[in-house]
Write a protein that holds these residues in place. Structure first.
Motif, PDB file in Angstrom:
ATOM      1  N   ASN A  87       0.852  -1.191   0.000  1.00  0.00           N
ATOM      2  CA  ASN A  87       0.000   0.000   0.000  1.00  0.00           C
ATOM      3  C   ASN A  87       0.883   1.234   0.000  1.00  0.00           C
ATOM      4  O   ASN A  87       1.666   1.446   0.924  1.00  0.00           O
ATOM      5  N   CYS A  88       0.746   2.060  -1.039  1.00  0.00           N
ATOM      6  CA  CYS A  88       1.627   3.209  -1.241  1.00  0.00           C
ATOM      7  C   CYS A  88       0.883   4.524  -1.065  1.00  0.00           C
ATOM      8  O   CYS A  88      -0.243   4.679  -1.550  1.00  0.00           O
ATOM      9  N   GLU A  89       1.547   5.465  -0.408  1.00  0.00           N
ATOM     10  CA  GLU A  89       0.977   6.793  -0.166  1.00  0.00           C
ATOM     11  C   GLU A  89       1.052   7.689  -1.396  1.00  0.00           C
ATOM     12  O   GLU A  89       0.169   8.503  -1.616  1.00  0.00           O
ATOM     13  N   THR A  90       2.121   7.568  -2.179  1.00  0.00           N
ATOM     14  CA  THR A  90       2.375   8.498  -3.282  1.00  0.00           C
ATOM     15  C   THR A  90       2.748   7.748  -4.554  1.00  0.00           C
ATOM     16  O   THR A  90       3.095   6.556  -4.512  1.00  0.00           O
ATOM     17  N   GLN A  91       2.733   8.467  -5.670  1.00  0.00           N
ATOM     18  CA  GLN A  91       3.191   7.879  -6.930  1.00  0.00           C
ATOM     19  C   GLN A  91       4.675   7.567  -6.865  1.00  0.00           C
ATOM     20  O   GLN A  91       5.122   6.560  -7.419  1.00  0.00           O
ATOM     21  N   GLU A  93       6.292   6.498  -4.353  1.00  0.00           N
ATOM     22  CA  GLU A  93       6.413   5.212  -3.657  1.00  0.00           C
ATOM     23  C   GLU A  93       6.018   4.066  -4.584  1.00  0.00           C
ATOM     24  O   GLU A  93       6.687   3.032  -4.621  1.00  0.00           O
ATOM     25  N   PRO A 127      -1.657   2.307  -4.954  1.00  0.00           N
ATOM     26  CA  PRO A 127      -1.833   3.558  -4.217  1.00  0.00           C
ATOM     27  C   PRO A 127      -3.045   3.439  -3.288  1.00  0.00           C
ATOM     28  O   PRO A 127      -4.119   3.004  -3.708  1.00  0.00           O
ATOM     29  N   ILE A 128      -2.860   3.812  -2.034  1.00  0.00           N
ATOM     30  CA  ILE A 128      -3.948   3.727  -1.053  1.00  0.00           C
ATOM     31  C   ILE A 128      -5.169   4.502  -1.527  1.00  0.00           C
ATOM     32  O   ILE A 128      -6.304   4.068  -1.339  1.00  0.00           O
ATOM     33  N   ALA A 129      -4.943   5.624  -2.197  1.00  0.00           N
ATOM     34  CA  ALA A 129      -6.057   6.446  -2.678  1.00  0.00           C
ATOM     35  C   ALA A 129      -6.958   5.667  -3.632  1.00  0.00           C
ATOM     36  O   ALA A 129      -8.178   5.876  -3.653  1.00  0.00           O
ATOM     37  N   GLU A 132      -9.563   3.751  -1.795  1.00  0.00           N
ATOM     38  CA  GLU A 132     -10.656   4.628  -1.359  1.00  0.00           C
ATOM     39  C   GLU A 132     -11.598   4.949  -2.520  1.00  0.00           C
ATOM     40  O   GLU A 132     -12.815   4.989  -2.352  1.00  0.00           O
TER      41      GLU A 132
END
Length: 166
Positions: A87-91, A93, A127-129, A132
């Motif tokens: 699970n990544c916070e940013t691109q 990552e 990406p975690i987003a 969501e």
């Protein structure tokens, strides 16, 4: 006194690449280290068929999770039926893990954020987003995001956000 281990440890079965794989994964993830190494002995050689003194298993920790790499022989192979999700916070990552884990991996297995590394282990770099976005009650948004990510190899957070917002 022995250190208390986590309740579940993932064991990854390799032919004879356990040490190489453990070192590879530890080099990629923060909060990672190599632990105990066990070696085959003469006892049981008629069953395991390994040279006494060769590595049997390598315990390692990546991102705080315990793993064991086992040199078990060629009879079992990895499949996409089991994968590890990052699970990544940013691109940035996403790009980092994708680039590291695809190096020497199976390019034909790259689809929808999934990849297979050089050892045949499957990973999802997500990406975690996006997670969501996919649970949004607006089904039109979910449809757009799904259509978009299904056409990608490496997931592109900016593009996913663009189609999500319409």
């Amino acid at each position: 006194m022995a250190e208390i281990m986590q309740k579940f440890t993932t064991c990854l079965w390799f032919n004879m690449q356990a040490e190489e794989a453990a070192k590879f994964y530890v080099s990629i993830f923060k909060d990672s280290s190599i632990g105990r190494v066990t070696r085959y002995v003469k006892e049981g050689q008629e069953i395991h068929g390994k040279e006494p003194g060769s590595i049997m298993s390598v315990e390692f920790r990546i991102a705080g999770q315990e793993f064991m790499a086992l040199n078990g022989g060629p009879m079992f192979k990895f499949s996409e039926a089991v994968s590890f999700i990052i699970n990544c916070e940013t691109q940035e990552e996403v790009d980092y893990y994708w680039d590291k884990l695809t190096e020497g991996g199976d390019e034909s297995a790259q689809v929808c954020g999934w990849l297979k590394d050089k050892f045949g282990v499957s990973w999802q770099v997500v990406p975690i987003a996006m997670n969501e976005m996919l649970v949004d009650p607006d089904t039109e948004k979910v449809e757009r995001v799904t259509k978009s990510f299904m056409q990608m190899k490496k997931l592109d957070l900016n593009e996913l956000q663009r189609v999500y917002e319409g």
